[in-house]
Each structure stands twice: as structure tokens, then as C-alpha cells.
Design a protein around this motif. Structure first.
Motif, PDB file in Angstrom:
ATOM      1  N   VAL A  15      46.802  -3.827 -28.549  1.00  8.36           N
ATOM      2  CA  VAL A  15      47.036  -5.143 -29.165  1.00  8.36           C
ATOM      3  C   VAL A  15      48.420  -5.198 -29.805  1.00  8.36           C
ATOM      4  CG1 VAL A  15      46.304  -6.701 -31.013  1.00  8.36           C
ATOM      5  CG2 VAL A  15      44.601  -5.646 -29.524  1.00  8.36           C
ATOM      6  N   VAL A  16      48.784  -4.160 -30.563  1.00 11.76           N
ATOM      7  CA  VAL A  16      50.084  -4.149 -31.244  1.00 11.76           C
ATOM      8  C   VAL A  16      51.223  -4.156 -30.229  1.00 11.76           C
ATOM      9  CG1 VAL A  16      51.589  -2.774 -32.720  1.00 11.76           C
ATOM     10  CG2 VAL A  16      49.171  -3.032 -33.306  1.00 11.76           C
ATOM     11  N   VAL A  17      51.099  -3.356 -29.163  1.00 10.71           N
ATOM     12  CA  VAL A  17      52.154  -3.287 -28.154  1.00 10.71           C
ATOM     13  C   VAL A  17      52.297  -4.623 -27.434  1.00 10.71           C
ATOM     14  CG1 VAL A  17      52.810  -2.236 -25.965  1.00 10.71           C
ATOM     15  CG2 VAL A  17      52.011  -0.804 -27.847  1.00 10.71           C
ATOM     16  N   SER A  18      51.182  -5.267 -27.100  1.00  6.83           N
ATOM     17  CA  SER A  18      51.260  -6.548 -26.386  1.00  6.83           C
ATOM     18  C   SER A  18      51.921  -7.624 -27.236  1.00  6.83           C
ATOM     19  CB  SER A  18      49.860  -6.999 -25.963  1.00  6.83           C
ATOM     20  OG  SER A  18      49.062  -7.320 -27.092  1.00  6.83           O
ATOM     21  N   VAL A  19      51.556  -7.665 -28.508  1.00  6.04           N
ATOM     22  CA  VAL A  19      52.167  -8.666 -29.393  1.00  6.04           C
ATOM     23  C   VAL A  19      53.640  -8.344 -29.625  1.00  6.04           C
ATOM     24  CG1 VAL A  19      52.132  -9.654 -31.720  1.00  6.04           C
ATOM     25  CG2 VAL A  19      49.974  -9.233 -30.497  1.00  6.04           C
ATOM     26  N   ALA A  20      53.953  -7.056 -29.854  1.00  3.51           N
ATOM     27  CA  ALA A  20      55.343  -6.671 -30.100  1.00  3.51           C
ATOM     28  C   ALA A  20      56.230  -6.948 -28.892  1.00  3.51           C
ATOM     29  CB  ALA A  20      55.409  -5.198 -30.478  1.00  3.51           C
ATOM     30  N   ALA A  21      55.688  -6.799 -27.691  1.00  2.00           N
ATOM     31  CA  ALA A  21      56.486  -7.051 -26.492  1.00  2.00           C
ATOM     32  C   ALA A  21      56.680  -8.534 -26.240  1.00  2.00           C
ATOM     33  CB  ALA A  21      55.802  -6.404 -25.287  1.00  2.00           C
ATOM     34  N   SER A  31      61.261 -25.245 -25.538  1.00  2.00           N
ATOM     35  CA  SER A  31      60.702 -26.434 -26.187  1.00  2.00           C
ATOM     36  C   SER A  31      59.521 -26.015 -27.049  1.00  2.00           C
ATOM     37  CB  SER A  31      60.238 -27.448 -25.145  1.00  2.00           C
ATOM     38  OG  SER A  31      59.163 -26.915 -24.364  1.00  2.00           O
ATOM     39  N   PRO A  32      59.169 -26.879 -28.036  1.00  4.03           N
ATOM     40  CA  PRO A  32      57.992 -26.579 -28.871  1.00  4.03           C
ATOM     41  C   PRO A  32      56.703 -26.446 -28.046  1.00  4.03           C
ATOM     42  CG  PRO A  32      59.320 -28.270 -29.900  1.00  4.03           C
ATOM     43  CD  PRO A  32      59.893 -28.078 -28.532  1.00  4.03           C
ATOM     44  N   LEU A  33      56.571 -27.267 -26.967  1.00  9.00           N
ATOM     45  CA  LEU A  33      55.354 -27.184 -26.146  1.00  9.00           C
ATOM     46  C   LEU A  33      55.252 -25.820 -25.464  1.00  9.00           C
ATOM     47  CD1 LEU A  33      52.878 -28.507 -24.929  1.00  9.00           C
ATOM     48  CD2 LEU A  33      54.343 -29.426 -23.101  1.00  9.00           C
ATOM     49  N   THR A  34      56.377 -25.334 -24.952  1.00  9.67           N
ATOM     50  CA  THR A  34      56.377 -24.011 -24.321  1.00  9.67           C
ATOM     51  C   THR A  34      56.044 -22.924 -25.329  1.00  9.67           C
ATOM     52  OG1 THR A  34      58.038 -24.768 -22.730  1.00  9.67           O
ATOM     53  CG2 THR A  34      57.746 -22.402 -22.969  1.00  9.67           C
ATOM     54  N   LEU A  35      56.599 -23.055 -26.530  1.00  8.24           N
ATOM     55  CA  LEU A  35      56.323 -22.079 -27.582  1.00  8.24           C
ATOM     56  C   LEU A  35      54.842 -22.069 -27.941  1.00  8.24           C
ATOM     57  CD1 LEU A  35      57.273 -20.024 -29.685  1.00  8.24           C
ATOM     58  CD2 LEU A  35      57.795 -21.946 -31.222  1.00  8.24           C
ATOM     59  N   THR A  36      54.258 -23.276 -28.034  1.00 10.27           N
ATOM     60  CA  THR A  36      52.826 -23.363 -28.369  1.00 10.27           C
ATOM     61  C   THR A  36      51.967 -22.704 -27.285  1.00 10.27           C
ATOM     62  OG1 THR A  36      53.218 -25.419 -29.586  1.00 10.27           O
ATOM     63  CG2 THR A  36      50.953 -24.927 -28.915  1.00 10.27           C
ATOM     64  N   CYS A  37      52.295 -23.004 -26.025  1.00  8.73           N
ATOM     65  CA  CYS A  37      51.543 -22.401 -24.922  1.00  8.73           C
ATOM     66  C   CYS A  37      51.692 -20.885 -24.909  1.00  8.73           C
ATOM     67  CB  CYS A  37      52.029 -22.983 -23.592  1.00  8.73           C
ATOM     68  SG  CYS A  37      51.616 -24.737 -23.362  1.00  8.73           S
ATOM     69  N   ALA A  38      52.905 -20.413 -25.206  1.00 16.55           N
ATOM     70  CA  ALA A  38      53.133 -18.972 -25.223  1.00 16.55           C
ATOM     71  C   ALA A  38      52.352 -18.303 -26.351  1.00 16.55           C
ATOM     72  CB  ALA A  38      54.619 -18.690 -25.360  1.00 16.55           C
ATOM     73  N   LEU A  39      52.308 -18.964 -27.514  1.00 17.13           N
ATOM     74  CA  LEU A  39      51.542 -18.399 -28.623  1.00 17.13           C
ATOM     75  C   LEU A  39      50.050 -18.337 -28.296  1.00 17.13           C
ATOM     76  CD1 LEU A  39      53.304 -20.108 -31.684  1.00 17.13           C
ATOM     77  CD2 LEU A  39      53.393 -17.688 -31.022  1.00 17.13           C
ATOM     78  N   VAL A  40      49.533 -19.375 -27.637  1.00 12.68           N
ATOM     79  CA  VAL A  40      48.116 -19.378 -27.245  1.00 12.68           C
ATOM     80  C   VAL A  40      47.822 -18.246 -26.250  1.00 12.68           C
ATOM     81  CG1 VAL A  40      46.332 -20.694 -26.051  1.00 12.68           C
ATOM     82  CG2 VAL A  40      47.795 -21.823 -27.735  1.00 12.68           C
ATOM     83  N   LEU A  41      48.717 -18.098 -25.268  1.00 17.87           N
ATOM     84  CA  LEU A  41      48.524 -17.021 -24.286  1.00 17.87           C
ATOM     85  C   LEU A  41      48.610 -15.647 -24.944  1.00 17.87           C
ATOM     86  CD1 LEU A  41      50.599 -18.404 -21.258  1.00 17.87           C
ATOM     87  CD2 LEU A  41      48.108 -18.271 -21.491  1.00 17.87           C
ATOM     88  N   THR A  42      49.550 -15.485 -25.895  1.00 13.16           N
ATOM     89  CA  THR A  42      49.688 -14.200 -26.587  1.00 13.16           C
ATOM     90  C   THR A  42      48.441 -13.876 -27.404  1.00 13.16           C
ATOM     91  OG1 THR A  42      52.090 -14.493 -26.710  1.00 13.16           O
ATOM     92  CG2 THR A  42      51.100 -12.903 -28.222  1.00 13.16           C
ATOM     93  N   ALA A  43      47.935 -14.900 -28.115  1.00 16.76           N
ATOM     94  CA  ALA A  43      46.723 -14.675 -28.901  1.00 16.76           C
ATOM     95  C   ALA A  43      45.518 -14.380 -28.008  1.00 16.76           C
ATOM     96  CB  ALA A  43      46.446 -15.902 -29.777  1.00 16.76           C
ATOM     97  N   SER A  44      45.410 -15.105 -26.905  1.00 15.11           N
ATOM     98  CA  SER A  44      44.301 -14.860 -25.973  1.00 15.11           C
ATOM     99  C   SER A  44      44.385 -13.444 -25.396  1.00 15.11           C
ATOM    100  CB  SER A  44      44.332 -15.884 -24.845  1.00 15.11           C
ATOM    101  OG  SER A  44      44.210 -17.204 -25.370  1.00 15.11           O
ATOM    102  N   GLN A  45      45.604 -13.032 -25.074  1.00 17.68           N
ATOM    103  CA  GLN A  45      45.796 -11.697 -24.523  1.00 17.68           C
ATOM    104  C   GLN A  45      45.417 -10.630 -25.539  1.00 17.68           C
ATOM    105  OE1 GLN A  45      49.222 -10.308 -21.721  1.00 17.68           O
ATOM    106  NE2 GLN A  45      49.945  -9.944 -23.805  1.00 17.68           N
TER     107      GLN A  45
END
Length: 366
Positions: A15-21, A31-45
Motif C-alpha cells: 500500500v505504501v509503495v503504491s501510494v508513494a509511486a 485538470s482538476p477532473l483528471t486529478l480527481t479521477c487519479a485520486l479515486v484510482l489511487t485510493a481504490s488501488q
């Protein structure tokens, strides 16, 4: 089938490595929309990685899809964590259950590169996915082999204990039963014979207790066996040898079965072979006493230059099929096989009775 477990510490590292990477890549969000989608994918991962131990297939699918999404949005983001998850999943579950995950991983790690036309990168990710899955599957196969070897060792030890316990008790208990029945038959008509039979029953019982105590000392011993000769025999426990055969045949004679013992040849016989010969003769005579309705038996022990012959035959008329029931014949054959010899048992050809014959090596042949 073995069940692998993913330690909590390893899940925390993933978990730490995936978030840190992922965090440095988020700084390049257009864009803010891309950032939001990326944060959702990171949290899901991260959540899927944490639950990977309990739900490996679902967790791996979520991680792979999230990795593919991040690669699509951020071309510089590589699928490194996807390879780790693929390898881990192949280790957690059987290979047949993770083939579809391998197919999904190939699509997820190589698909974004194919869409962008980066065929070299796609081929590289494809090879890395196959390698990661192979490593995980190989690690699982090795673990299952170790578990199977330990299980086989346990089963072999149980079989050895059952065989030895049968050898220790079957003979003396059979003698006790016969003597007790004889005492009951003459209890009123001939009290003296009844008392003699009861004394022999007591002696057999004491012998059974002595052998059982020795057997239990062997089983419960904390230290390894005293096996200086390398033949697998624990000399710290009392073990019968060829010198004990006369006592064995005399004991059988007290039951009404006339036993003749013939010993031919002279030479050094390994300790383990002596114990095996005694147990084979003991079991063969016990079967004669219990099943054969025989009046006489003959034991032949002949020592040759490289092997020794052991033969036990009787004149019984009981059913030959009863001799093969239980652990008796199987135990004798197994003992002979472990000593590098062979054993044959069956009705005597051309006459009544049963015969057990074994050939056991006493020294290596050049």
C-alpha cells in the motif's frame, strides 16, 4: 491444496509503495477532473492491495484496472505495482485459478502502450507480466511440494508406529487369549494345568508391558535415535534379535503349537536385519496361532554369504485368506522391502498349511 497467506507487513509495504509511486505523478495532472479521477484510482488501488490476502482475485483485478487507468491518463506512469500484484496473486492461488488474471494483466499493462503505438514498450510489459506470473506460480508449486513432503513424512511415521505397535502387541495378546481359553477349559477338571496356563498368561502380559514401554520410550524420545550403524534402529530401546528366537518359539510351544527352530549358517548379521527377522517370524507364528488351526510349525533361519533366508511353515487347515487380513502380511512385506529383501506368503504347494518365506541381504554384493 495449500493456502498461502499474505502477511500484514507485506500488505502495508504494498500500500505504501503504491501510494508513494503515484503521488509524484499526480503533480502533472492537466485538470482538476483528471486529478480527481487519479485520486479515486489511487485510493481504490490501495484498498484493493490491503484486501489482497482475503480477496486475491478481486483485489488483483481492481489493481490491474486502476493501473491501466493511471497509465492511460499519465503515460509516464509505469505498471510496476501491477507486476508485483500479479506475482503475489499467482503465489496465493492455484495456477488454474489465476490464468484469467494473467490475461487481464496482459491487457492492462500492455494495452495503454499499444493504444499509443509504443510496440516495444508493449512487448516489454508483456514479457514482464509473463515472468511475474511464472515466478509466483513457481513459488507456490515449491511451497506445495514442501507441504506434500511434510505430509508424506507424517503419514510414513504414522504407518511405522502402527506397524511397530502391531508387532509389539499382536503376538503376546494372541498368546494370552489362547492361554486364558485353555485355562477356562480345564479350570474344574485339572486345576493344576489351569494354574500353569494362567501363569503363562501372566508372563505373556508382563512381556507385552515390557515391550510396550520400550516402544513408548522410542516414540517419546526427545533426542534422536542411537543409530551409530546407520540402519535406522534405536539401540537405546530394547529390540529383539536372532538370539531371542528360541524364547519366542518356546513361548509359542506353551500354547499347544509345537514349533521347531532350525538355524543354519554363521556370519555377522546387521542389527536392523536381526530385528526384521524376529518380527517376521513373530508375526508369521502369530498368524498361525490365530488363523491356521495348526498343530505344528517350523522356523528355518539360514545365513548365507550375502543374504539370509527365513521360512515359517505350518500344517494348518484354516482359511488361507484370513492370513492376509489386517496389517500382518502387509507389515511383513514392508519390513522385508525396507531391508532390501523380498517376502512371499501363501498356501504350501501340494500339501496343507501356509508358508512365509523371506530373503534378506546381510551385506552389500560387489
Amino acid at each position: 491444496m495449500t493456502t498461502a497467506r499474505l502477511p500484514r507487513r507485506w500488505r502495508t509495504v504494498l500500500v505504501v509503495v503504491s501510494v508513494a509511486a503515484t503521488v509524484p505523478v499526480l503533480a502533472y495532472s492537466p485538470s482538476p477532473l483528471t486529478l480527481t479521477c487519479a485520486l479515486v484510482l489511487t485510493a481504490s488501488q490501495a484498498a484493493a492491495l490491503w484486501e489482497l490476502d482475503r480477496h486475491p482475485r478481486r483485489g488483483a483485478a481492481v489493481v490491474l484496472l486502476a493501473s491501466a487507468g493511471l497509465q492511460t491518463m499519465f503515460p509516464l506512469f509505469g505498471p510496476g505495482i501491477a507486476f508485483v500484484v500479479l506475482c503475489t496473486c499467482a503465489w496465493l492461488r492455484p495456477a488454474a485459478e489465476t490464468l484469467w488474471i494473467l490475461g487481464l494483466a496482459v491487457v492492462c499493462v500492455a494495452g495503454p502502450a499499444v493504444v499509443r503505438g509504443h510496440w516495444t514498450a508493449a512487448a516489454l510489459w508483456l514479457g514482464a507480466a509473463l515472468l511475474a506470473w511464472s515466478w509466483g506460480a513457481l513459488a507456490r508449486a515449491r511451497g506445495e511440494r514442501r507441504v506434500a513432503e511434510r505430509r508424506r513424512a507424517v503419514l510414513e511415521e504414522r504407518a511405522r508406529i502402527a506397524r511397530d505397535l502391531h508387532d509389539v502387541l499382536a503376538h503376546t495378546v494372541s498368546v494370552m487369549v489362547v492361554q486364558a481359553a485353555a485355562a477356562d477349559d480345564v479350570f474344574e477338571s485339572n486345576p493344576q494345568r489351569a494354574r500353569e496356563a494362567l501363569r503363562r498368561t501372566e508372563e505373556a502380559g508382563r512381556q507385552a508391558l515390557t515391550e510396550l514401554r520400550g516402544f513408548l520410550r522410542t516414540v517419546r524420545a526427545d533426542d534422536g535415535p542411537d543409530d551409530e550403524a546407520g540402519d535406522g534402529i534405536d539401540r537405546a530401546a530394547p529390540q529383539p534379535t536372532l538370539a531371542d528366537l528360541p524364547r519366542l518359539t518356546d513361548t509359542m510351544g506353551g500354547t499347544g503349537l509345537r514349533v521347531t527352530l532350525v538355524c543354519d549358517g554363521d556370519g555377522e548379521v546387521p542389527w536392523g536385519v536381526q530385528v526384521g527377522v524376529y518380527r517376521i517370524v513373530q508375526e508369521a507364528l502369530t498368524n498361525t496361532l490365530r488363523h491356521a488351526r495348526a498343530s505344528a510349525a517350523e522356523v528355518l533361519v539360514r545365513i548365507g554369504e550375502s543374504e539370509m533366508r527365513v521360512r515359517v511353515r505350518d500344517d494348518g487347515r484354516g482359511p488361507a485368506g484370513a492370513r492376509g487380513d489386517g496389517h500382518g502380511l502387509a507389515g511383513m512385506r514392508e519390513r522385508a522391502s525396507l531391508l532390501g529383501g523380498t517376502l512371499h506368503a501363501g498356501p504350501r504347494p501340494g500339501c496343507a498349511g501356509f508358508e512365509v518365506e523371506a530373503w534378506l541381504p546381510v551385506r552389500e554384493t560387489s
